[in-house]
Design an enzyme around this catalytic site. Structure first.
Site, short mmCIF file in Angstrom:
data_model
loop_
_atom_site.label_atom_id
_atom_site.label_comp_id
_atom_site.label_asym_id
_atom_site.label_seq_id
_atom_site.Cartn_x
_atom_site.Cartn_y
_atom_site.Cartn_z
N GLY A 163 0.83 -1.19 0.00
CA GLY A 163 0.00 0.00 0.00
C GLY A 163 0.86 1.24 0.00
O GLY A 163 2.00 1.22 0.49
N GLN A 166 2.90 9.85 1.39
CA GLN A 166 4.21 9.23 1.56
C GLN A 166 5.20 9.63 0.47
O GLN A 166 6.41 9.45 0.65
CB GLN A 166 4.08 7.71 1.59
CG GLN A 166 3.36 7.20 2.82
CD GLN A 166 3.19 5.70 2.74
OE1 GLN A 166 2.18 5.22 2.22
NE2 GLN A 166 4.16 4.98 3.26
N HIS A 216 -2.45 7.71 6.83
CA HIS A 216 -1.43 8.56 6.19
C HIS A 216 -2.06 9.83 5.64
O HIS A 216 -1.49 10.92 5.77
CB HIS A 216 -0.72 7.81 5.06
CG HIS A 216 0.41 6.95 5.49
ND1 HIS A 216 1.53 7.44 6.13
CD2 HIS A 216 0.60 5.62 5.38
CE1 HIS A 216 2.36 6.45 6.38
NE2 HIS A 216 1.82 5.32 5.96
N CYS A 256 5.62 -0.38 7.37
CA CYS A 256 5.31 0.78 6.54
C CYS A 256 6.52 1.13 5.68
O CYS A 256 7.66 1.09 6.17
CB CYS A 256 4.95 1.96 7.45
SG CYS A 256 4.51 3.47 6.56
N LEU A 257 6.28 1.48 4.44
CA LEU A 257 7.38 1.89 3.56
C LEU A 257 8.06 3.16 4.06
O LEU A 257 9.22 3.39 3.74
CB LEU A 257 6.85 2.10 2.13
CG LEU A 257 6.35 0.84 1.42
CD1 LEU A 257 5.76 1.20 0.06
CD2 LEU A 257 7.46 -0.19 1.29
N HIS A 313 -4.67 1.76 7.48
CA HIS A 313 -3.29 2.25 7.59
C HIS A 313 -3.05 3.40 6.59
O HIS A 313 -2.51 4.44 6.95
CB HIS A 313 -2.33 1.07 7.30
CG HIS A 313 -0.89 1.43 7.30
ND1 HIS A 313 -0.03 1.05 8.30
CD2 HIS A 313 -0.13 2.10 6.41
CE1 HIS A 313 1.18 1.48 8.03
NE2 HIS A 313 1.14 2.12 6.87
N GLU A 314 -3.47 3.20 5.34
CA GLU A 314 -3.22 4.21 4.31
C GLU A 314 -4.08 5.45 4.51
O GLU A 314 -3.63 6.57 4.28
CB GLU A 314 -3.42 3.62 2.91
CG GLU A 314 -2.50 2.46 2.57
CD GLU A 314 -1.01 2.74 2.74
OE1 GLU A 314 -0.59 3.91 2.63
OE2 GLU A 314 -0.26 1.78 3.00
#
Length: 168
Positions: free
Chosen positions: A46, A51, A138, A92-93, A134-135
């Protein structure tokens, strides 16, 4: 297509709240394509526009085993969530190498636009439900580590500071 640079925690730009997309045009569709390419290359499941330092309400997700089921959400909003909650390990990235248990709703309903501007609703469970929550966090300027204790957050900031310094 182009790979985009992913911001790393504790970069303050990750805390900017994303603005709704007013109009879906070629530029937005190109951004979605680049975000998907970046997510797959990372590799991740994701990615939110926040991000990659673009503060628009766009997320891309692919939780399939063979990485062939891309979900695109423009202006996503959770319209319902189950009362039943579960702790799952998340990463997470933007916080590479950090994983921890986060409690989230087991199921959610999401409403969004697709890349053509069509409104849709989707019931999500399992990994897709976790990833959606989660996204969307962000897009609201929140990173998963902020659900952890202040001590763990401090440890992660120190670890990420060393990692970011080593990259420079």
């Amino acid at each position: 297509m182009a790979l985009l640079s992913i911001l790393h925690y504790p970069d303050q730009r990750l805390h900017k709240v994303a603005k709704p997309v007013e109009h879906i045009d070629r530029q937005i569709r190109n951004l979605v394509t680049n975000m998907a390419e970046t997510m797959y290359a990372a590799p991740g499941i994701g990615l939110a526009a926040t991000q990659v330092d673009i503060h628009k309400r766009i997320i891309v997700i692919d939780v399939s085993d063979v990485r062939d089921t891309l979900h695109i959400f423009v202006n996503p909003e959770i319209i319902w969530s189950s009362n039943k909650r579960k702790v799952n390990e998340e990463g997470c990235l933007s916080v590479p190498g950090v994983y921890d248990g986060i409690e989230r709703a087991e199921q959610v309903g999401v409403r969004a636009l697709n890349e053509n501007g069509d409104l849709f609703e989707l019931e999500c469970k399992g990994l897709l439900a976790i990833c959606i929550q989660h996204e969307i966090d962000h897009l609201l300027g929140k990173i998963f580590v902020e659900y952890l204790s202040p001590f763990k957050q401090m440890q992660i900031k120190m670890k990420m500071g060393k990692l970011n310094h080593a990259i420079l």
